[in-house]
Design a protein around this motif. Sequence first.
Motif, PDB file in Angstrom:
ATOM      1  N   GLU A  10       0.858  -1.183   0.000  1.00 46.80           N
ATOM      2  CA  GLU A  10       0.000   0.000   0.000  1.00 46.80           C
ATOM      3  C   GLU A  10       0.896   1.234   0.000  1.00 46.80           C
ATOM      4  O   GLU A  10       1.978   1.232   0.591  1.00 46.80           O
ATOM      5  CB  GLU A  10      -0.910   0.005   1.231  1.00 46.80           C
TER       6      GLU A  10
ATOM      7  N   ILE B 137       0.720   5.426   0.770  1.00 43.30           N
ATOM      8  CA  ILE B 137      -0.127   6.405   1.448  1.00 43.30           C
ATOM      9  C   ILE B 137       0.551   7.775   1.396  1.00 43.30           C
ATOM     10  O   ILE B 137       1.659   7.935   1.917  1.00 43.30           O
ATOM     11  CB  ILE B 137      -0.368   6.009   2.915  1.00 43.30           C
TER      12      ILE B 137
ATOM     13  N   HIS C 264      -6.923   3.716   3.094  1.00 43.64           N
ATOM     14  CA  HIS C 264      -5.769   2.958   2.613  1.00 43.64           C
ATOM     15  C   HIS C 264      -5.623   1.643   3.382  1.00 43.64           C
ATOM     16  O   HIS C 264      -5.340   0.590   2.788  1.00 43.64           O
ATOM     17  CB  HIS C 264      -4.487   3.785   2.763  1.00 43.64           C
TER      18      HIS C 264
ATOM     19  N   ARG D 101      -8.162  -0.821   2.198  1.00 43.19           N
ATOM     20  CA  ARG D 101      -7.764  -1.423   0.921  1.00 43.19           C
ATOM     21  C   ARG D 101      -6.673  -2.461   1.140  1.00 43.19           C
ATOM     22  O   ARG D 101      -6.683  -3.528   0.512  1.00 43.19           O
ATOM     23  CB  ARG D 101      -7.311  -0.346  -0.059  1.00 43.19           C
TER      24      ARG D 101
ATOM     25  N   LYS E 251      -3.615  -5.191  -4.702  1.00 41.72           N
ATOM     26  CA  LYS E 251      -2.372  -4.414  -4.759  1.00 41.72           C
ATOM     27  C   LYS E 251      -1.204  -5.347  -4.425  1.00 41.72           C
ATOM     28  O   LYS E 251      -0.596  -5.272  -3.349  1.00 41.72           O
ATOM     29  CB  LYS E 251      -2.452  -3.218  -3.814  1.00 41.72           C
TER      30      LYS E 251
ATOM     31  N   ILE F 283      -6.687   5.848  -4.684  1.00 47.39           N
ATOM     32  CA  ILE F 283      -7.347   6.801  -3.799  1.00 47.39           C
ATOM     33  C   ILE F 283      -7.491   8.149  -4.498  1.00 47.39           C
ATOM     34  O   ILE F 283      -8.501   8.843  -4.341  1.00 47.39           O
ATOM     35  CB  ILE F 283      -6.558   6.936  -2.486  1.00 47.39           C
TER      36      ILE F 283
ATOM     37  N   SER G  24      -1.158   9.102  -6.488  1.00 45.56           N
ATOM     38  CA  SER G  24      -0.805   9.832  -5.273  1.00 45.56           C
ATOM     39  C   SER G  24       0.425  10.699  -5.478  1.00 45.56           C
ATOM     40  O   SER G  24       0.500  11.820  -4.963  1.00 45.56           O
ATOM     41  CB  SER G  24      -0.559   8.848  -4.122  1.00 45.56           C
TER      42      SER G  24
END
Length: 298
Positions: free
Chosen positions: A37, A39, A52, A55, A152, A217, A254
């Motif tokens: 992940e 972020i 996050h 997910r 992911k 996201i 992101s």
Amino acid sequence: MHTPNLIAYLNGQFAPLNELKIPVLDRGFLFGDGVYEMIPVYSRCVFRLDEHLQRLARSLAAVGIANPHELAVWRQIVLQLVAQQDFADQSVYLQITRGVAYPRNHAFPSTDTAPTVFAFSDPLEMPAAALCAQGVAAVTTRDIRWLRCDIKAISLLANVLAKQQAVEAGAAEAIMLRDGRQGEEALMIEGAASNIFIVKNGVIYAPQTSELMLAGITYELVIELAEQHQLALVLGEVSEAMLRDADEVWLTSSSKEILPIVELDGLPVGNGKPGPIYQQMLSIYQTYKATVMRRGED
């Protein structure tokens, strides 16, 4: 290899990144058997941390890895990691593998195998203003990935090859086209490391979420902002023909936020310049980032 003086996390311990070691029998190393992940963090405010982590939990469940932590523990790890860095804007990377097991066997190891939990944070570099003003180039490529791109997973070789194809063509991104069913026209799915939006006649189009793409996201945020500001938006299948005939094409992620693609496979997109709908969305996004994301209010 030189690594910056970063504090990272491995299996319960914080330590300098360049001091951390993972056994060679870790299934993430041997099989790519794990999930991750990313972020974003703005002014030390972690953006949509719970979303996050949710997910991440879905990815873990989908591949059958037991989630090693409750939500509250994950939050504590991420916030401690962010606090220990010297920079305010960050990109937090979390990776969980199925763990260390012997002998090497494709089947899952015994249930007492502990997952490997690794995390570190890099400086988050926002795209230069010149890229937003001038736009970037992209190429198209056949989507050769598996059928669960919504997970992911750390096994990203197909994405790596697509990204390298873009680099070798002097482009910023490769847009993946998946063959249609029974001879139907190919569909636009996503970029090698981004989601893709197009605009035609003032209407924004984007692929609907499915198992064939990873909904970022930022992708979800752009959709939210478009709806809040009454911009015309259609979610559904986007064909290759629609992509090539678009007035505007954007990539979102992101790290790249929202960037206009002004050249596709060597040909101009629209008039070859960032379009008016992109300019409007970029302004909306930057206002939201300054007033919400940097204040930790969402």
